[in-house]
Every structure is written in C-alpha cells, then in structure tokens.
Design a protein around this motif. Structure first.
Motif, PDB file in Angstrom:
ATOM      1  N   ALA A 171       0.811  -1.218   0.000  1.00  3.26           N
ATOM      2  CA  ALA A 171       0.000   0.000   0.000  1.00  3.26           C
ATOM      3  C   ALA A 171       0.845   1.268   0.000  1.00  3.26           C
ATOM      4  N   SER A 172       2.090   1.179   0.398  1.00  6.88           N
ATOM      5  CA  SER A 172       2.955   2.355   0.444  1.00  6.88           C
ATOM      6  C   SER A 172       4.346   1.992  -0.047  1.00  6.88           C
ATOM      7  N   GLY A 173       5.150   3.035  -0.321  1.00  3.75           N
ATOM      8  CA  GLY A 173       6.510   2.807  -0.793  1.00  3.75           C
ATOM      9  C   GLY A 173       6.645   3.116  -2.267  1.00  3.75           C
ATOM     10  N   GLU A 174       7.873   3.319  -2.713  1.00  2.00           N
ATOM     11  CA  GLU A 174       8.162   3.625  -4.097  1.00  2.00           C
ATOM     12  C   GLU A 174       9.301   2.746  -4.602  1.00  2.00           C
ATOM     13  N   GLY A 175       9.493   2.764  -5.920  1.00  2.00           N
ATOM     14  CA  GLY A 175      10.581   1.993  -6.518  1.00  2.00           C
ATOM     15  C   GLY A 175      10.124   0.621  -6.972  1.00  2.00           C
ATOM     16  N   LYS A 176      11.090  -0.212  -7.289  1.00  2.00           N
ATOM     17  CA  LYS A 176      10.793  -1.544  -7.792  1.00  2.00           C
ATOM     18  C   LYS A 176      10.582  -2.531  -6.646  1.00  2.00           C
ATOM     19  N   TYR A 177       9.703  -3.497  -6.906  1.00  2.00           N
ATOM     20  CA  TYR A 177       9.433  -4.539  -5.929  1.00  2.00           C
ATOM     21  C   TYR A 177       9.650  -5.910  -6.579  1.00  2.00           C
ATOM     22  N   PRO A 178       9.972  -6.920  -5.785  1.00  2.00           N
ATOM     23  CA  PRO A 178      10.035  -8.279  -6.343  1.00  2.00           C
ATOM     24  C   PRO A 178       8.661  -8.704  -6.836  1.00  2.00           C
ATOM     25  N   GLY A 179       8.608  -9.405  -7.963  1.00  2.00           N
ATOM     26  CA  GLY A 179       7.343  -9.899  -8.504  1.00  2.00           C
ATOM     27  C   GLY A 179       7.174 -11.379  -8.218  1.00  2.00           C
ATOM     28  N   VAL A 180       5.975 -11.767  -7.828  1.00  2.00           N
ATOM     29  CA  VAL A 180       5.681 -13.169  -7.507  1.00  2.00           C
ATOM     30  C   VAL A 180       4.452 -13.620  -8.281  1.00  2.00           C
ATOM     31  N   LEU A 181       4.592 -14.685  -9.072  1.00  2.00           N
ATOM     32  CA  LEU A 181       3.442 -15.332  -9.699  1.00  2.00           C
ATOM     33  C   LEU A 181       2.955 -16.415  -8.748  1.00  2.00           C
ATOM     34  N   SER A 182       1.675 -16.375  -8.399  1.00  2.00           N
ATOM     35  CA  SER A 182       1.152 -17.273  -7.371  1.00  2.00           C
ATOM     36  C   SER A 182       0.088 -18.201  -7.968  1.00  2.00           C
ATOM     37  N   PRO A 183       0.450 -19.398  -8.405  1.00  2.00           N
ATOM     38  CA  PRO A 183      -0.559 -20.355  -8.881  1.00  2.00           C
ATOM     39  C   PRO A 183      -1.396 -20.857  -7.717  1.00  2.00           C
ATOM     40  N   HIS A 184      -2.681 -21.059  -7.958  1.00  2.00           N
ATOM     41  CA  HIS A 184      -3.564 -21.387  -6.839  1.00  2.00           C
ATOM     42  C   HIS A 184      -3.823 -22.867  -6.642  1.00  2.00           C
ATOM     43  N   GLY A 185      -3.452 -23.709  -7.607  1.00  2.00           N
ATOM     44  CA  GLY A 185      -3.750 -25.134  -7.431  1.00  2.00           C
ATOM     45  C   GLY A 185      -5.224 -25.431  -7.692  1.00  2.00           C
ATOM     46  N   HIS A 186      -5.612 -26.689  -7.511  1.00  2.00           N
ATOM     47  CA  HIS A 186      -6.961 -27.100  -7.895  1.00  2.00           C
ATOM     48  C   HIS A 186      -8.048 -26.600  -6.955  1.00  2.00           C
ATOM     49  N   GLY A 187      -7.681 -26.014  -5.835  1.00  2.00           N
ATOM     50  CA  GLY A 187      -8.698 -25.434  -4.967  1.00  2.00           C
ATOM     51  C   GLY A 187      -9.207 -24.101  -5.467  1.00  2.00           C
ATOM     52  N   GLY A 188      -8.460 -23.462  -6.376  1.00  2.00           N
ATOM     53  CA  GLY A 188      -8.851 -22.147  -6.869  1.00  2.00           C
ATOM     54  C   GLY A 188      -8.514 -21.061  -5.865  1.00  2.00           C
ATOM     55  N   ARG A 189      -8.462 -19.816  -6.344  1.00  2.00           N
ATOM     56  CA  ARG A 189      -8.144 -18.720  -5.422  1.00  2.00           C
ATOM     57  C   ARG A 189      -9.281 -18.452  -4.451  1.00  2.00           C
ATOM     58  N   LEU A 190     -10.474 -18.965  -4.721  1.00  2.00           N
ATOM     59  CA  LEU A 190     -11.613 -18.796  -3.833  1.00  2.00           C
ATOM     60  C   LEU A 190     -11.717 -19.928  -2.811  1.00  2.00           C
ATOM     61  N   HIS A 191     -10.690 -20.748  -2.743  1.00  2.00           N
ATOM     62  CA  HIS A 191     -10.658 -21.887  -1.824  1.00  2.00           C
ATOM     63  C   HIS A 191     -10.953 -21.430  -0.396  1.00  2.00           C
ATOM     64  N   GLU A 192     -11.923 -22.086   0.239  1.00  2.00           N
ATOM     65  CA  GLU A 192     -12.319 -21.696   1.592  1.00  2.00           C
ATOM     66  C   GLU A 192     -12.514 -22.932   2.455  1.00  2.00           C
ATOM     67  N   TYR A 193     -11.895 -22.932   3.640  1.00  2.00           N
ATOM     68  CA  TYR A 193     -12.121 -23.991   4.620  1.00  2.00           C
ATOM     69  C   TYR A 193     -13.234 -23.564   5.584  1.00  2.00           C
ATOM     70  N   SER A 194     -13.926 -24.528   6.120  1.00  2.00           N
ATOM     71  CA  SER A 194     -14.945 -24.219   7.119  1.00  2.00           C
ATOM     72  C   SER A 194     -14.277 -23.885   8.455  1.00  2.00           C
ATOM     73  N   GLU A 195     -15.033 -23.287   9.352  1.00  2.00           N
ATOM     74  CA  GLU A 195     -14.497 -22.968  10.679  1.00  2.00           C
ATOM     75  C   GLU A 195     -14.024 -24.231  11.388  1.00  2.00           C
ATOM     76  N   LYS A 196     -14.790 -25.287  11.238  1.00  2.00           N
ATOM     77  CA  LYS A 196     -14.423 -26.558  11.877  1.00  2.00           C
ATOM     78  C   LYS A 196     -13.108 -27.083  11.328  1.00  2.00           C
TER      79      LYS A 196
END
Length: 217
Positions: free
Chosen positions: A132-157
C-alpha cells in the motif's frame, strides 16, 4: 504406458535409421560416414529411448555446487518448460491490452482485479496485490492457486482442526489460504499476481468441465 513407450522408441529409431541410410547413399554421406555414425551414437542417447520413470523410482535432487551451476540448471529448466508447454520457439508477442479495475485497500496492501489477453481474444484473469505504500521496484511473484482455486475456503471446523494439528496459526487467514498467502507477501514488499486456472473464478471462456474433465466432443 510401457507399450506406448516401446512403440515410440521403435518409431524414433526407425525414422532416424531411414534418414541415416538416405544420407549414406548420397554423395555427401559417402564422404562423411564417420560424422553420420557419430550422430547416430548421439541419437541413441535420447532420453525418450530410456525406460520410463514412475513413482516407484528414486530420483534424488543433486544440489548445484555454485552460482554457475544454479544458472545452468535454471536455463535448462526454463527450456524444458518452454518445450513442454509449446512455447519453444516462443510465439510472436501480441499486445496484452491489460485492464486493472475494482481497486480496494486492506491493511498494508492494495488489491486489484486484472484481465489481459495472453493471445488475441483469450483472457487471463486474476488478482494483483501490491504494497500500500513505498516507491521503486518490488520483487514480482506469480502465485498459482492449485486445484482449490483462489476462492478456496475452509470451514471454521476444518480450520480449528488444522490449528489443533499445528498446520495453521490463525483462524481468519487459515480459512482462505490462497488469498492470505498473497496478502502476506504483499505486506512483505512483493507485487503478487494470483492468476486463475481455466474454468476457475473469473476465467470463464473455457469451462472447468471442458478444461479439467473428460467430456464428449
């Protein structure tokens, strides 16, 4: 699988044998038979002609000894991935026409929805996380989500059970592990892009059924 591999090996050998004999019969081949035999020996070292690897084998990782060895391994792996994914030689680059929208902010991080054209008319979708803050270059990360998808959600239990087993520490982030990973990396100073696999989340041009299941044509 073994039968298929054996058949492939025979085809490779037969095809090269035909090429070799044709070259032998040519004038250039008659004058350079030693070079032909040398090429034949090189072809016999083709990994595709060796027994297939499976999960019953033992293939320990040999750690490269220094920077030069690591760089050579990186170059080799990059070429393998390009060949395996049909990206070697690289296709013509086309305009990505990227679109970033729906930006919002959370503690220490901004999140934007993204889509761009990997090839004309086909869109890659995902979420982009940035500090959210800062200037200049940052490291870039590609984040594959796997078969759960980025919407993967576990129950509270499920999360509470994982905390009990020591797999997670916090209930909130543990419920959404893919998103929590991206947020944490962005707070650490990385720009992170989690992209949707075909048929997941916003990637709807090719359905999950077509992309990942066996369906009738």
């Amino acid at each position: 699988m073994q039968r298929w591999t054996t058949t492939l090996s025979k085809c490779l050998l037969f095809n090269f044998d035909r090429q070799l004999m044709a070259h032998f019969r040519s004038s250039s081949g008659r004058n350079n038979r030693s070079a032909c035999l040398s090429q034949w020996r090189i072809t016999l070292q083709d990994k595709r002609l060796e027994p297939s690897k499976d999960l019953n084998g033992h293939f320990p990782f040999v750690v490269p000894e220094g920077k030069a060895e690591w760089e050579a391994r990186a170059k080799d792996l990059k070429r393998r991935i390009q060949v395996a994914t049909g990206m070697w030689p690289m296709p013509e680059r086309t305009p990505l026409n990227p679109v970033l929208h729906g930006k919002f902010t959370r503690e220490g991080v901004t999140i934007e929805k993204v889509y761009f054209e990997s090839i004309p008319g086909h869109y890659v979708t995902g979420l982009l996380f940035r500090p959210a803050s800062g200037e200049g270059k940052y490291p870039g990360v590609l984040s594959p989500h796997g078969h759960g998808g980025r919407l993967h959600e576990y129950s509270e239990k499920q999360v509470r059970e994982m905390i009990t087993r020591g797999q997670e520490r916090f209930e909130g982030s543990g419920r959404f592990p893919k998103i929590a990973r991206c947020i944490q990396l962005a707070r650490m100073g990385c720009v992170v892009f989690i992209y949707d696999m075909l048929g997941y989340a916003d990637s709807v041009q090719i359905s999950q059924q077509v992309a990942h299941r066996h369906v009738e044509p």
